[in-house]
Design a protein around this motif. Structure first.
Motif, short mmCIF file in Angstrom:
data_model
loop_
_atom_site.label_atom_id
_atom_site.label_comp_id
_atom_site.label_asym_id
_atom_site.label_seq_id
_atom_site.Cartn_x
_atom_site.Cartn_y
_atom_site.Cartn_z
N TYR A 149 -0.57 3.02 3.66
CA TYR A 149 -0.67 1.56 3.32
C TYR A 149 -0.21 1.54 1.78
O TYR A 149 0.69 0.81 1.25
CB TYR A 149 -1.76 0.89 3.50
CG TYR A 149 -1.81 -0.82 3.02
CD1 TYR A 149 -0.83 -1.66 3.80
CD2 TYR A 149 -2.55 -0.98 1.74
CE1 TYR A 149 -0.92 -2.87 3.46
CE2 TYR A 149 -2.55 -2.37 1.72
CZ TYR A 149 -1.79 -3.45 2.20
OH TYR A 149 -1.67 -4.61 1.77
N GLU A 150 -1.13 2.20 0.88
CA GLU A 150 -1.15 2.23 -0.46
C GLU A 150 0.32 2.72 -0.95
O GLU A 150 1.05 2.17 -1.87
CB GLU A 150 -2.25 3.21 -1.06
CG GLU A 150 -2.15 3.12 -2.72
CD GLU A 150 -3.33 4.08 -3.13
OE1 GLU A 150 -3.68 4.26 -4.22
OE2 GLU A 150 -3.86 4.88 -2.23
N SER A 197 3.37 3.02 0.81
CA SER A 197 4.28 1.92 1.27
C SER A 197 4.43 0.70 0.62
O SER A 197 5.56 0.23 0.33
CB SER A 197 4.26 1.74 2.86
OG SER A 197 2.99 0.93 3.22
N LYS A 198 3.30 0.01 0.29
CA LYS A 198 2.96 -1.02 -0.79
C LYS A 198 3.69 -0.81 -1.93
O LYS A 198 4.44 -1.66 -2.40
CB LYS A 198 1.50 -1.32 -0.71
CG LYS A 198 1.32 -2.59 -1.24
CD LYS A 198 1.19 -3.96 -0.50
CE LYS A 198 0.71 -4.97 -1.00
NZ LYS A 198 1.18 -6.31 -0.52
N HIS A 199 3.47 0.26 -2.56
CA HIS A 199 3.83 0.57 -4.02
C HIS A 199 5.64 0.82 -3.83
O HIS A 199 6.11 0.22 -4.89
CB HIS A 199 3.10 1.85 -4.30
CG HIS A 199 4.01 2.52 -5.73
ND1 HIS A 199 3.57 1.90 -6.98
CD2 HIS A 199 5.00 3.27 -5.97
CE1 HIS A 199 4.25 2.42 -7.88
NE2 HIS A 199 5.09 3.58 -7.30
N HIS A 202 -7.91 -0.96 7.52
CA HIS A 202 -6.85 -0.22 8.02
C HIS A 202 -7.25 0.87 8.60
O HIS A 202 -7.62 2.11 8.04
CB HIS A 202 -5.92 0.38 6.70
CG HIS A 202 -5.59 -0.89 6.13
ND1 HIS A 202 -5.00 -2.00 6.35
CD2 HIS A 202 -5.50 -1.15 4.59
CE1 HIS A 202 -4.34 -2.59 5.32
NE2 HIS A 202 -4.86 -2.09 4.49
N ASN A 252 7.55 -0.80 -1.76
CA ASN A 252 7.99 -2.10 -1.14
C ASN A 252 8.55 -1.96 0.21
O ASN A 252 9.77 -2.36 0.57
CB ASN A 252 9.28 -2.67 -2.05
CG ASN A 252 8.72 -3.29 -3.29
OD1 ASN A 252 7.69 -3.92 -3.46
ND2 ASN A 252 9.13 -3.02 -4.55
N VAL A 265 5.73 -0.35 8.42
CA VAL A 265 6.33 0.31 7.19
C VAL A 265 7.67 0.83 7.57
O VAL A 265 7.94 1.38 8.61
CB VAL A 265 5.66 1.48 6.84
CG1 VAL A 265 6.19 2.31 5.87
CG2 VAL A 265 4.16 1.18 6.59
N TYR A 297 5.51 -7.78 7.19
CA TYR A 297 4.42 -8.55 7.80
C TYR A 297 4.77 -9.25 8.82
O TYR A 297 5.67 -10.07 8.83
CB TYR A 297 3.47 -9.39 6.65
CG TYR A 297 2.69 -8.23 5.66
CD1 TYR A 297 1.71 -7.49 5.85
CD2 TYR A 297 3.51 -8.04 4.55
CE1 TYR A 297 1.04 -6.78 4.75
CE2 TYR A 297 2.96 -7.27 3.36
CZ TYR A 297 1.69 -6.68 3.78
OH TYR A 297 1.21 -5.77 2.73
N CYS A 305 0.57 -4.24 8.89
CA CYS A 305 1.98 -4.50 8.55
C CYS A 305 2.69 -3.32 9.03
O CYS A 305 2.10 -2.40 9.80
CB CYS A 305 1.70 -4.08 6.92
SG CYS A 305 1.27 -2.57 6.61
N CYS A 337 6.83 -2.30 2.84
CA CYS A 337 5.80 -3.04 3.93
C CYS A 337 6.35 -4.39 4.07
O CYS A 337 6.75 -4.95 3.33
CB CYS A 337 4.38 -3.05 3.01
SG CYS A 337 3.06 -1.97 3.57
#
Length: 365
Positions: free
Chosen positions: A252-253, A255-257, A294, A259, A336, A263, A334, A261
């Motif tokens: 999660y960390e 993929s969020k960084h 998560h 972009n 990915v 929803y 979310c 991710c």
């Protein structure tokens, strides 16, 4: 026992277990020769020879432990981080210096700190010192020529390796990811040491404790294995993840960084080859106390209205793989979606600061 001997004993234990006699001999020669070259260069540049030597001893240990060479600089750093912590003979500043050198040693096209540069240069110089007829990788030629001048070595390097198509990428990696995940999931892999497929999934984690730590908690390791098999190449702990991709939170960390991710509430429609991260989907009785929200992950195979079909490892923490149908409800944290042309770019982050550092070597000649 002094500090070099402590590290040497750790490295020896890895090298002696390389099964192939030829590979073992090559590993011994390269490891100790690079370490000695590090010490030599550090002495010439008036830096700490002991710390430089130790970085040389450790720089390839992940590759020698696992036989996996992609991302070995990053993964050797992660493996060394755990080892140095257990040795408990280095200060925090010393550990950072050693680990930074290991982390950056494959990035010969850019400039980092002085000990990082020592290991890069030693790694290039070592094959030539062992065999003066050795060929030099074309990207290393500027560094090699600088060392010839710095150390007054008479030689004419033989260049190799240029290929204009060397970065060509497979364009259907997500489809391949789903195919691989589906093929493995239906085998009903059991998280046991007797299951060869499970041992393949956890082979990336070099510590002896890996089996115990991943038992009933290997859903993320399953996804990581499938990604690597599909050509989506990621190190164990990609920047800026705090933990390894053996855990859902790290996925999660990361993929969020980047972009990557997406929803449900954004009207995103999942597709085959996406990765799904769940929130609080594992039964409470199957989770350790204090577990993060998560708590599970899998690879999407199909989306049909309000449901998705997913290939998962360690379904519901019951230690088996399989294909399940999940509702597209509040348990979906979310999705990915990794681009098909994605190439890991963690090299651009400085190990010490975490900041982007992109100083080109040639521009400083």
């Amino acid at each position: 026992m002094n500090r070099v001997e402590i590290v040497r004993a750790y490295v020896e234990d890895i090298l002696k277990n390389i099964s192939s006699e030829d590979d073992r001999k090559t590993a011994y020669i390269h490891t100790y020769s690079v370490a000695e070259a590090c010490s030599f260069i550090a002495d010439k540049r008036r830096l700490n020879t002991e710390l430089a030597y130790i970085s040389g001893l450790l720089h390839d240990i992940y590759a020698y432990k696992t036989g996996i060479y992609f991302g070995h600089a990053y993964n050797s750093t992660e493996m060394s981080r755990v080892a140095l912590r257990k040795m408990d003979v280095f200060s925090d500043d010393e550990k950072i210096l050693i680990l930074s050198a290991i982390y950056h040693h494959s990035d010969i096209a850019h400039i980092h700190d002085e000990y990082d540069e020592i290991l890069k240069d030693a790694n290039i110089l070592q094959p030539f010192l062992y065999d003066p007829s050795s060929k030099i990788y074309y990207l290393a030629i500027p560094r090699f020529n600088n060392m010839l001048n710095e150390f007054n070595i008479k030689a004419v390097p033989i260049e190799y390796g240029y290929s204009p198509n060397e970065h060509a990428q497979f364009q259907n990696k997500r489809v391949l990811l789903a195919n691989i995940a589906e093929e493995l999931a239906v085998k009903r892999i059991a998280g046991e040491e007797t299951d060869k497929n499970f041992l393949e999934i956890i082979k990336y984690y070099p510590e002896a404790s890996a089996f115990k730590e991943l038992k009933n908690g290997w859903c993320a390791a399953f996804v990581y294995h499938c990604c690597l098999k599909a050509g989506i190449q990621l190190p164990l702990k990609p920047t800026p993840a705090t933990f390894r991709l053996a855990g859902v939170g790290a996925w999660y960390e990361w993929s969020k960084h980047n972009n990557f991710c997406f929803y449900e509430q954004e009207s995103f429609v999942p597709a085959r080859g996406d990765i799904v991260i769940y929130n609080n989907i594992i039964p409470v009785e199957n989770k350790p106390k204090g577990s993060p929200s998560h708590d599970h992950i899998g690879v999407v195979l199909a989306c049909e209205g309000k449901q998705i079909s997913v290939a998962e490892g360690n379904i519901d923490n019951n230690n088996l793989s399989g294909i399940v149908t999940r509702k597209r409800d509040i348990t979906i944290g979310c999705y990915v979606r990794i681009p098909n042309d994605y190439v890991y770019d963690g090299w651009k982050y400085d190990y010490k600061t975490g900041e982007i550092r992109n100083v080109d070597y040639k521009s400083n000649l």
